[in-house]
Design a protein around this motif. Structure first.
Motif, mmCIF file in Angstrom:
data_model
loop_
_atom_site.group_PDB
_atom_site.id
_atom_site.type_symbol
_atom_site.label_atom_id
_atom_site.label_comp_id
_atom_site.label_asym_id
_atom_site.label_seq_id
_atom_site.Cartn_x
_atom_site.Cartn_y
_atom_site.Cartn_z
ATOM 1 N N TYR A 58 -2.405 16.722 -0.525
ATOM 2 C CA TYR A 58 -2.868 16.938 0.339
ATOM 3 C C TYR A 58 -3.633 15.889 -0.882
ATOM 4 C CZ TYR A 58 -1.952 19.535 4.399
ATOM 5 O OH TYR A 58 -1.273 19.836 5.358
ATOM 6 N N VAL A 59 -4.813 14.905 -0.629
ATOM 7 C CA VAL A 59 -5.417 14.014 -1.381
ATOM 8 C C VAL A 59 -6.996 15.486 -1.600
ATOM 9 C CG1 VAL A 59 -7.370 12.095 -1.587
ATOM 10 C CG2 VAL A 59 -4.801 12.155 0.384
ATOM 11 N N LEU A 91 -4.487 0.197 0.505
ATOM 12 C CA LEU A 91 -3.609 2.222 1.193
ATOM 13 C C LEU A 91 -3.774 1.976 2.342
ATOM 14 C CD1 LEU A 91 -6.686 4.164 -1.295
ATOM 15 C CD2 LEU A 91 -3.851 4.642 -1.817
ATOM 16 N N PRO A 92 -2.803 3.220 2.929
ATOM 17 C CA PRO A 92 -2.333 3.568 4.370
ATOM 18 C C PRO A 92 -3.725 3.414 5.036
ATOM 19 C CG PRO A 92 -1.201 4.313 2.979
ATOM 20 C CD PRO A 92 -1.823 3.486 1.749
ATOM 21 N N ASP A 93 -3.507 3.245 5.926
ATOM 22 C CA ASP A 93 -5.530 3.071 6.880
ATOM 23 C C ASP A 93 -5.297 4.659 6.876
ATOM 24 O OD1 ASP A 93 -5.445 0.301 7.693
ATOM 25 O OD2 ASP A 93 -4.719 0.265 8.985
ATOM 26 N N LEU A 94 -4.242 5.328 7.564
ATOM 27 C CA LEU A 94 -4.700 6.929 7.372
ATOM 28 C C LEU A 94 -4.324 7.503 6.148
ATOM 29 C CD1 LEU A 94 -2.083 7.350 10.067
ATOM 30 C CD2 LEU A 94 -4.100 7.363 10.468
ATOM 31 N N PHE A 95 -5.163 6.782 5.368
ATOM 32 C CA PHE A 95 -5.058 7.823 3.728
ATOM 33 C C PHE A 95 -6.378 7.870 3.567
ATOM 34 C CE2 PHE A 95 -6.452 8.047 -0.397
ATOM 35 C CZ PHE A 95 -5.547 8.442 -1.361
ATOM 36 N N GLN A 99 -6.447 14.517 3.500
ATOM 37 C CA GLN A 99 -5.454 13.525 4.563
ATOM 38 C C GLN A 99 -3.943 14.501 3.944
ATOM 39 O OE1 GLN A 99 -5.867 13.213 7.817
ATOM 40 N NE2 GLN A 99 -3.686 12.836 8.000
ATOM 41 N N GLY A 100 -2.449 14.802 3.964
ATOM 42 C CA GLY A 100 -1.600 15.178 3.444
ATOM 43 C C GLY A 100 -1.120 13.251 2.781
ATOM 44 N N ALA A 101 0.158 13.296 2.408
ATOM 45 C CA ALA A 101 0.411 11.895 1.378
ATOM 46 C C ALA A 101 1.406 12.320 0.660
ATOM 47 C CB ALA A 101 -1.123 11.359 0.929
ATOM 48 N N THR A 116 3.681 3.487 -7.294
ATOM 49 C CA THR A 116 3.935 2.308 -6.978
ATOM 50 C C THR A 116 4.059 1.990 -5.103
ATOM 51 O OG1 THR A 116 5.893 3.016 -6.791
ATOM 52 C CG2 THR A 116 5.690 2.010 -8.873
ATOM 53 N N ASN A 117 4.009 3.390 -4.864
ATOM 54 C CA ASN A 117 3.838 3.437 -3.047
ATOM 55 C C ASN A 117 2.592 4.164 -2.768
ATOM 56 O OD1 ASN A 117 5.213 0.789 -2.569
ATOM 57 N ND2 ASN A 117 7.149 1.972 -2.980
ATOM 58 N N VAL A 118 1.822 4.582 -1.273
ATOM 59 C CA VAL A 118 1.782 5.339 -0.791
ATOM 60 C C VAL A 118 1.715 5.833 0.402
ATOM 61 C CG1 VAL A 118 -0.641 6.252 0.151
ATOM 62 C CG2 VAL A 118 -0.402 5.327 -2.995
ATOM 63 N N PHE A 119 2.146 6.991 0.782
ATOM 64 C CA PHE A 119 2.737 6.785 2.222
ATOM 65 C C PHE A 119 1.674 8.513 2.816
ATOM 66 C CE2 PHE A 119 6.403 6.278 0.258
ATOM 67 C CZ PHE A 119 6.663 5.066 0.670
ATOM 68 N N ALA A 120 0.720 7.944 4.152
ATOM 69 C CA ALA A 120 -0.024 8.695 4.139
ATOM 70 C C ALA A 120 0.575 9.235 5.368
ATOM 71 C CB ALA A 120 -1.355 8.390 5.005
ATOM 72 N N LYS A 121 0.323 10.694 5.553
ATOM 73 C CA LYS A 121 0.949 11.620 6.572
ATOM 74 C C LYS A 121 0.029 11.720 7.817
ATOM 75 C CE LYS A 121 3.715 15.186 4.994
ATOM 76 N NZ LYS A 121 3.908 15.949 4.355
#
Length: 145
Positions: A58-59, A91-95, A99-101, A116-121
């Motif tokens: 989580y962030v 950054l992704p919109d859901l970040f 929130q999980g990432a 290098t990549n960020v994926f929001a969960k």
């Protein structure tokens, strides 16, 4: 050749082809399977600097800092440990904080993870705000979400 021998030969060849296909699939996917580590699972004694890996968690709340328009600093936590992450990009919109990432990147030194990549969960209850507002206005919205 007898009919019995032909059937045995066809079954044997078919079985060998199936086993070969399964072996090739498993062999080729072993490098494409990617797991992520939580911050408490990261063992710094076994990680090489610049080794590509994924972190998940989580962030951390109140840890997000925007350094410039496309440069960010934040911490990923699993409530047992946290790791400082830096990221240059969009950054992704859901970040957001809390929130999980899943973060893909490498450790540039012992305590900073260069993403290098960020994926929001999101959880399975995620719903776009436009759909949620329409459901609320129509009276069909379940208040437990």
């Amino acid at each position: 050749m007898s009919l019995r021998y032909q059937r045995l030969l066809i079954i044997s060849v078919s079985l060998l082809m199936i086993i070969g296909a399964v072996f090739l699939i498993l062999y080729n996917t072993r490098e494409n399977i990617s797991y992520f580590y939580t911050p408490s699972e990261v063992d710094f004694s076994k990680i090489n600097i610049n080794q590509k890996m994924r972190l998940g968690g989580y962030v951390e709340v109140d840890s997000f800092t925007k350094l410039s328009s496309s440069s960010f600093k934040f911490k990923i936590t699993d409530e047992k440990a946290s790791i400082l992450v830096t990221f240059n990009g969009i950054l992704p919109d859901l970040f957001r904080e809390g929130q999980g990432a899943v973060i893909e990147g490498f450790f540039s030194n012992d305590d900073v993870f260069e993403a290098t990549n960020v994926f929001a969960k999101h959880d399975e209850n995620y719903m776009p705000s436009s759909v949620k507002s329409k459901l609320e206005n129509s009276g069909y919205w379940n208040k437990k979400y």
